[in-house]
Design a protein around this motif. Structure first.
Motif, PDB file in Angstrom:
ATOM      1  N   VAL A   1       0.829  -1.139  -0.040  1.00 34.47           N
ATOM      2  CA  VAL A   1      -0.145   0.021  -0.158  1.00 34.47           C
ATOM      3  C   VAL A   1       0.927   1.284  -0.005  1.00 34.47           C
ATOM      4  N   PRO A   2       0.845   2.046  -0.966  1.00 38.07           N
ATOM      5  CA  PRO A   2       1.569   3.318  -1.227  1.00 38.07           C
ATOM      6  C   PRO A   2       1.278   4.164  -0.090  1.00 38.07           C
ATOM      7  N   ALA A   3       2.180   5.439   0.126  1.00 33.25           N
ATOM      8  CA  ALA A   3       1.744   6.474   0.909  1.00 33.25           C
ATOM      9  C   ALA A   3       0.480   7.179   0.432  1.00 33.25           C
ATOM     10  N   GLY A   4      -0.318   7.685   1.219  1.00 38.87           N
ATOM     11  CA  GLY A   4      -1.393   8.485   0.681  1.00 38.87           C
ATOM     12  C   GLY A   4      -2.618   7.597   0.233  1.00 38.87           C
TER      13      GLY A   4
ATOM     14  N   THR B   1     -12.498  -1.127   1.475  1.00 36.42           N
ATOM     15  CA  THR B   1     -12.768   0.120   0.953  1.00 36.42           C
ATOM     16  C   THR B   1     -11.282   0.873   0.936  1.00 36.42           C
ATOM     17  N   VAL B   2     -10.935   1.128  -0.226  1.00 34.84           N
ATOM     18  CA  VAL B   2      -9.632   1.684  -0.761  1.00 34.84           C
ATOM     19  C   VAL B   2     -10.050   3.321  -1.179  1.00 34.84           C
TER      20      VAL B   2
ATOM     21  N   LEU C   1      -7.614  -6.723  -5.086  1.00 35.12           N
ATOM     22  CA  LEU C   1      -7.245  -5.952  -4.269  1.00 35.12           C
ATOM     23  C   LEU C   1      -5.958  -5.154  -4.631  1.00 35.12           C
ATOM     24  N   PHE C   2      -5.322  -5.546  -5.542  1.00 36.24           N
ATOM     25  CA  PHE C   2      -4.297  -4.883  -6.002  1.00 36.24           C
ATOM     26  C   PHE C   2      -4.589  -3.912  -7.098  1.00 36.24           C
TER      27      PHE C   2
ATOM     28  N   VAL D   1      -6.719   3.573  -7.483  1.00 33.75           N
ATOM     29  CA  VAL D   1      -6.812   5.045  -6.814  1.00 33.75           C
ATOM     30  C   VAL D   1      -5.565   5.836  -6.979  1.00 33.75           C
ATOM     31  N   THR D   2      -4.514   5.079  -7.160  1.00 35.87           N
ATOM     32  CA  THR D   2      -3.012   5.893  -7.298  1.00 35.87           C
ATOM     33  C   THR D   2      -2.894   6.378  -8.615  1.00 35.87           C
TER      34      THR D   2
END
Length: 181
Positions: free
Chosen positions: A11-14, A25-26, A72-73, A79-80
């Motif tokens: 999970v990246p930052a932000g 929920t992402v 999930l990935f 969202v990124t």
């Protein structure tokens, strides 16, 4: 063992991931996505890494293991960075145009084909023969691109129609006995 299912999802930052039972929920810089995943697969979060595990080696759990990890990935990736599909139109008189929130396709019918974008999907037309479809949900972007392509798929004789950028269309030769008796 599932090679994809065993890979951890970083999970990246932000990006904020909330796991509530089998609902995930992402939230990220481009928006938020919700998905209900299979209740038999467990998600374990350890810092900024999420691991997907299965309870046993039954056929159903083996197939859901890699699927759950990929879903999930794709949520985290969407969202990124978001997802994008590019289409191109080829043929004499075939073109597209953006009119407000609508995509207007002129692809050889007696009427224009109009498709509207939604809250999830954004359509860009940088050239009269190019369409770019973007969004954060990979499934919705792919489905909308397939619907646009389905309005006039590429025919194999002249190569006219709507196709994905980079798609290879096998061309047919036509009638071999032309002009012979």
């Amino acid at each position: 063992m599932s090679r994809i299912g065993n890979k951890p999802v970083t999970v990246p930052a932000g990006v904020d991931v909330k796991i509530d039972g089998n609902t995930v929920t992402v939230k990220g810089p481009k928006g938020s996505l919700n998905r209900v995943l299979s209740p038999s697969i467990q998600l374990n979060r350890e810092g900024d890494v999420i691991k997907v595990t299965r309870p046993d080696d039954s056929k159903e759990n083996r197939s859901l293991h890699g699927l759950t990890r990929t879903l999930l990935f794709n949520m985290v990736e969407g969202v990124t960075n978001g997802f994008k599909k590019e289409l191109e139109i080829s043929g004499v008189g075939y073109r597209c145009a953006k009119q407000g929130a609508d995509l207007n396709l002129t692809v050889g019918y007696s009427h224009p084909v109009i498709m509207s974008d939604t809250d999830d999907i954004k359509i860009e037309v940088p050239a009269p023969n190019k369409i770019i479809i973007t969004g954060i949900d990979k499934q919705k972007v792919g489905q909308f691109a397939a619907q646009v392509r389905g309005k006039r798929p590429v025919e194999p004789y002249k190569g006219k129609g709507i196709k994905y950028v980079g798609e290879i269309v096998l061309r047919k030769e036509g009638k071999a006995g032309k002009g012979k008796k």
